[in-house]
Design a protein around this motif. Structure first.
Motif, PDB file in Angstrom:
ATOM      1  N   VAL A  88      54.515 -69.138  45.839  1.00 47.48           N
ATOM      2  CA  VAL A  88      54.203 -67.715  45.740  1.00 47.48           C
ATOM      3  C   VAL A  88      52.897 -67.421  46.485  1.00 47.48           C
ATOM      4  N   ALA A  89      51.873 -68.250  46.245  1.00 51.43           N
ATOM      5  CA  ALA A  89      50.575 -68.026  46.884  1.00 51.43           C
ATOM      6  C   ALA A  89      50.698 -68.116  48.404  1.00 51.43           C
ATOM      7  N   TYR A  90      51.394 -69.161  48.863  1.00 51.74           N
ATOM      8  CA  TYR A  90      51.536 -69.358  50.304  1.00 51.74           C
ATOM      9  C   TYR A  90      52.310 -68.198  50.931  1.00 51.74           C
ATOM     10  N   ALA A  91      53.409 -67.792  50.280  1.00 53.36           N
ATOM     11  CA  ALA A  91      54.238 -66.715  50.823  1.00 53.36           C
ATOM     12  C   ALA A  91      53.437 -65.415  50.899  1.00 53.36           C
ATOM     13  N   LEU A  92      52.643 -65.148  49.873  1.00 51.82           N
ATOM     14  CA  LEU A  92      51.809 -63.938  49.882  1.00 51.82           C
ATOM     15  C   LEU A  92      50.855 -63.962  51.069  1.00 51.82           C
ATOM     16  N   VAL A  93      50.093 -65.052  51.174  1.00 48.43           N
ATOM     17  CA  VAL A  93      49.102 -65.151  52.240  1.00 48.43           C
ATOM     18  C   VAL A  93      49.786 -65.071  53.602  1.00 48.43           C
ATOM     19  N   HIS A  94      50.833 -65.877  53.754  1.00 48.58           N
ATOM     20  CA  HIS A  94      51.497 -65.971  55.051  1.00 48.58           C
ATOM     21  C   HIS A  94      52.107 -64.621  55.457  1.00 48.58           C
ATOM     22  N   THR A  95      52.775 -63.976  54.525  1.00 49.08           N
ATOM     23  CA  THR A  95      53.430 -62.703  54.845  1.00 49.08           C
ATOM     24  C   THR A  95      52.399 -61.623  55.166  1.00 49.08           C
ATOM     25  N   PHE A  96      51.333 -61.575  54.382  1.00 55.37           N
ATOM     26  CA  PHE A  96      50.321 -60.541  54.627  1.00 55.37           C
ATOM     27  C   PHE A  96      49.619 -60.748  55.959  1.00 55.37           C
ATOM     28  N   VAL A  97      49.255 -62.010  56.244  1.00 50.84           N
ATOM     29  CA  VAL A  97      48.575 -62.266  57.521  1.00 50.84           C
ATOM     30  C   VAL A  97      49.517 -61.975  58.688  1.00 50.84           C
ATOM     31  N   THR A  98      50.796 -62.350  58.535  1.00 51.28           N
ATOM     32  CA  THR A  98      51.770 -62.069  59.600  1.00 51.28           C
ATOM     33  C   THR A  98      51.892 -60.562  59.835  1.00 51.28           C
ATOM     34  N   THR A  99      51.960 -59.814  58.757  1.00 51.86           N
ATOM     35  CA  THR A  99      52.150 -58.369  58.880  1.00 51.86           C
ATOM     36  C   THR A  99      50.923 -57.682  59.472  1.00 51.86           C
ATOM     37  N   PHE A 100      49.747 -58.056  58.999  1.00 53.35           N
ATOM     38  CA  PHE A 100      48.544 -57.331  59.409  1.00 53.35           C
ATOM     39  C   PHE A 100      47.905 -57.906  60.669  1.00 53.35           C
ATOM     40  N   TRP A 101      48.128 -59.185  60.946  1.00 58.51           N
ATOM     41  CA  TRP A 101      47.629 -59.778  62.184  1.00 58.51           C
ATOM     42  C   TRP A 101      48.802 -60.334  62.955  1.00 58.51           C
ATOM     43  N   ASP A 102      48.994 -61.665  62.954  1.00 56.19           N
ATOM     44  CA  ASP A 102      50.217 -62.164  63.578  1.00 56.19           C
ATOM     45  C   ASP A 102      50.635 -63.514  62.999  1.00 56.19           C
ATOM     46  N   GLY A 103      51.802 -63.975  63.389  1.00 54.84           N
ATOM     47  CA  GLY A 103      52.425 -65.145  62.786  1.00 54.84           C
ATOM     48  C   GLY A 103      51.688 -66.449  63.042  1.00 54.84           C
ATOM     49  N   VAL A 104      51.137 -66.586  64.242  1.00 52.83           N
ATOM     50  CA  VAL A 104      50.423 -67.822  64.555  1.00 52.83           C
ATOM     51  C   VAL A 104      49.179 -67.942  63.686  1.00 52.83           C
ATOM     52  N   LEU A 105      48.458 -66.821  63.567  1.00 50.04           N
ATOM     53  CA  LEU A 105      47.279 -66.813  62.714  1.00 50.04           C
ATOM     54  C   LEU A 105      47.676 -67.145  61.272  1.00 50.04           C
ATOM     55  N   ALA A 106      48.845 -66.645  60.858  1.00 44.60           N
ATOM     56  CA  ALA A 106      49.318 -66.902  59.490  1.00 44.60           C
ATOM     57  C   ALA A 106      49.519 -68.394  59.263  1.00 44.60           C
ATOM     58  N   ASP A 107      50.090 -69.093  60.272  1.00 41.08           N
ATOM     59  CA  ASP A 107      50.254 -70.547  60.149  1.00 41.08           C
ATOM     60  C   ASP A 107      48.906 -71.230  60.035  1.00 41.08           C
ATOM     61  N   ILE A 108      47.942 -70.761  60.852  1.00 41.37           N
ATOM     62  CA  ILE A 108      46.604 -71.360  60.832  1.00 41.37           C
ATOM     63  C   ILE A 108      45.953 -71.151  59.463  1.00 41.37           C
ATOM     64  N   VAL A 109      46.069 -69.937  58.949  1.00 34.14           N
ATOM     65  CA  VAL A 109      45.484 -69.650  57.634  1.00 34.14           C
ATOM     66  C   VAL A 109      46.154 -70.500  56.555  1.00 34.14           C
ATOM     67  N   GLY A 110      47.482 -70.626  56.650  1.00 35.60           N
ATOM     68  CA  GLY A 110      48.206 -71.431  55.667  1.00 35.60           C
ATOM     69  C   GLY A 110      47.720 -72.871  55.641  1.00 35.60           C
ATOM     70  N   LEU A 111      47.617 -73.462  56.832  1.00 37.87           N
ATOM     71  CA  LEU A 111      47.162 -74.848  56.920  1.00 37.87           C
ATOM     72  C   LEU A 111      45.710 -74.981  56.474  1.00 37.87           C
ATOM     73  N   SER A 112      44.886 -73.976  56.829  1.00 35.40           N
ATOM     74  CA  SER A 112      43.475 -74.033  56.420  1.00 35.40           C
ATOM     75  C   SER A 112      43.361 -73.992  54.902  1.00 35.40           C
ATOM     76  N   LEU A 113      44.214 -73.173  54.290  1.00 44.43           N
ATOM     77  CA  LEU A 113      44.204 -73.123  52.825  1.00 44.43           C
ATOM     78  C   LEU A 113      44.545 -74.482  52.231  1.00 44.43           C
ATOM     79  N   MET A 114      45.518 -75.153  52.853  1.00 44.88           N
ATOM     80  CA  MET A 114      45.893 -76.486  52.380  1.00 44.88           C
ATOM     81  C   MET A 114      44.703 -77.433  52.475  1.00 44.88           C
ATOM     82  N   LEU A 115      44.006 -77.385  53.632  1.00 42.26           N
ATOM     83  CA  LEU A 115      42.835 -78.244  53.804  1.00 42.26           C
ATOM     84  C   LEU A 115      41.779 -77.932  52.759  1.00 42.26           C
ATOM     85  N   LEU A 116      41.575 -76.643  52.525  1.00 41.52           N
ATOM     86  CA  LEU A 116      40.568 -76.215  51.561  1.00 41.52           C
ATOM     87  C   LEU A 116      40.890 -76.771  50.168  1.00 41.52           C
TER      88      LEU A 116
END
Lengths: 235, 289
Positions: free
Chosen positions: B245-273
């Motif tokens: 749920v958390a990943y889908a929220l972050v990924h979908t919002f970043v994709t919608t408001f910025w773009d899909g590649v950034l969403a992947d980067i944010v997703g992976l960064s969250l995992m690292l964090l």
């Protein structure tokens, strides 16, 4: 004899863990297996419950061959094993642990009655029935492991080092429980590092040394034996 | 703006639904079998192709085709258990490598059977639930959401309230001790593989009309599933759902408001964090990591 193990050998790879061990467990008695580290005590017990394949010999329980049965089928024959280190299911509640002990049983009402019995015997488990098993103390976990084994309604209980890592007060408590369980008619095989405790509880004892049976006899006789006193009782 | 937020939220719920179906299956298989199933994305793909073959090809009613997809992929899971994981039981790395081999076989079979191109699947329903002018939920997406809620609740009930559910959890936590309670580890492995694979299969089947179906579609799904189970804590079903749920929220919002590649980067960064702050994952415990 309730259980008879004749000339058993178990190998780990090419190493003989036990070479030639015979153990007989009479109905209603406590039999103990003592010996030093690596003598083969745990291996012997694990062979009894089908957790290790034997390479020679035979095991009969109530006259029926049980060697070559996998562990989950040996339980069905009426042998419960309380493993070394307790091995309770850490992320399951106390009650789930106990009910899992009754996995093979279909007699629902009798299971409820037995659960009640276990709770009566171990009031601490009742208090903690909805608690995750891993949150309990070592002594409580040992009681849970024994309770879980009792839930299968066994006719023979195998116990591996029930005193391990427990405070003396708790060990005393566990010892009392073993006596009570046995007084209710359940036969017990007890493997113990704590030879003093084991010989006190048991009717009959086997002493293992490097994979062989070095000595056997009534527990009180072995307790008085010079060699046993020197080697295992530190007297 | 509020409409856009609401719409993105709905999209995220849809994404969370199929991701959690895939991730929970992966966690279940890892928990009980001790194997990381790299072919899990291809089980998802196999579910989608069941729809291609049955619904698009043979005109089987959609939900019947979905049920058949679930059973088919569940049986693929049973096959994997028998042919790969059981013979390699004492070799978790071997199981992993075998699952990579199986992944390639499934992809090759999909290519041989259906070609490499994206397959068009006629829409199941054109119906849309309109919450407002701009906030709309296609009913086909609603099916995925309902399936996730129903199936994951059923799984929850099974694991927490039934004897076989306890047996499954017991085998996951300590296989040897489970055997001592009379539980057949082979049997619990079969159950876990069937459920785990079946969940991936039904996720693939239900989303097939909504995505581009091709032999390599499993890839992005499994990458997401891996991120999710690492964030949630390997071995934790609750963690997998929460992290989905958390990943889908972050990924979908970043994709919608910025773009899909950034969403992947944010997703992976969250995992690292998460790995830096809590190496066992959000719901993982040290002794099981």
């Amino acid at each position: 004899m309730l259980l008879e193990m004749k000339n058993i050998a178990v190998n780990y790879g090419k190493i003989n863990a036990i070479r030639n061990i015979s153990v007989a467990v009479p109905e209603g008695k406590i039999v103990t297996i003592i010996g030093g580290n690596g003598a083969g005590k745990t291996t012997t017990l694990r062979a009894m419950s089908g957790m290790l394949p034997i390479t020679a010999g035979e095991i009969t329980f109530e006259g029926k061959r049980i060697d070559h049965l996998p562990a989950h089928k040996v339980v069905a024959n009426g042998i419960a094993h309380v493993p070394e280190g307790r091995r309770i299911f850490p992320d399951m509640t106390v009650e789930e642990n106990l009910r899992t002990g009754a996995f093979l049983r279909k007699d629902k009402e009798a299971i409820e009655a037995d659960l009640e019995d276990v709770f009566k015997r171990f009031p601490r488990l009742r208090e903690r029935r909805t608690q995750m098993a891993k949150t309990m103390s070592g002594g409580e976990q040992q009681m849970l492991a024994i309770g879980r084994a009792l839930m299968s309604k066994p006719r023979l209980l195998l116990m591996d080092e029930p005193s391990m890592g427990l405070a003396p007060v708790i060990v005393e408590e566990i010892a009392q429980i073993v006596e009570e369980i046995n007084a209710n008619g359940l036969s017990v095989v007890l493997v113990e590092q704590n030879a003093e405790l084991a010989l006190e509880l048991a009717d009959y004892a086997y002493v293992l040394e490097t994979g062989n049976a070095a000595m056997e006899g009534p527990a009180d006789e072995l307790h008085g034996n010079e060699h046993v006193r020197a080697a295992y009782l530190g007297l | 703006m509020l409409d856009l937020l609401a719409q993105t939220g709905l999209n995220a719920v849809y994404a969370a639904s199929y991701i959690s179906l895939v991730a929970v299956g992966l966690v279940l298989i890892f928990g009980v079998m001790g194997v990381i199933n790299f072919a899990h994305g291809e089980l998802f793909m196999a579910g989608a192709y069941a729809i291609v073959a049955l619904y698009a090809g043979l005109n089987v009613p959609f939900f019947l085709a979905v049920a058949a997809g679930l059973l088919f992929v569940g049986c693929l899971g049973l096959l994997m258990e028998k042919a790969l994981f059981r013979p390699l039981k004492d070799n978790p790395l071997g199981g992993l490598v075998a699952s990579i081999g199986f992944l390639m076989i499934l992809q090759a079979l999909a290519v041989m059977g259906f070609g490499v191109r994206m397959v068009h699947i006629p829409p199941v329903t054109q119906e849309v639930i309109a919450f407002s002018e701009k906030v709309r939920l296609p009913v086909a997406r609603l099916y995925v959401i309902i399936a996730a809620i129903v199936l994951l609740s059923a799984l929850w009930y099974f694991l927490k309230r039934t004897k076989f559910g306890w047996a499954l959890r017991a085998s996951a936590q300590d296989p040897e001790a489970a055997a001592l309670q009379g539980i057949s580890i082979t049997q619990t492995a079969r159950i876990a593989m069937f459920i785990g694979a079946g969940l991936a299969g039904i996720a693939g089947a239900l989303t097939a009309p909504l995505v581009s179906v091709n032999p390599h579609m499993g890839h992005s799904v499994i990458v997401t599933a891996f991120i999710v189970i690492i964030v949630g804590g390997v071995g934790s079903l609750e963690g997998a759902i929460v992290a989905s749920v958390a990943y889908a929220l972050v990924h979908t919002f970043v994709t919608t408001f910025w773009d899909g590649v950034l969403a992947d980067i944010v997703g992976l960064s969250l995992m690292l964090l998460v790995l830096i702050v809590k190496p066992t994952g959000l719901f993982g415990s040290a002794d099981r990591a």
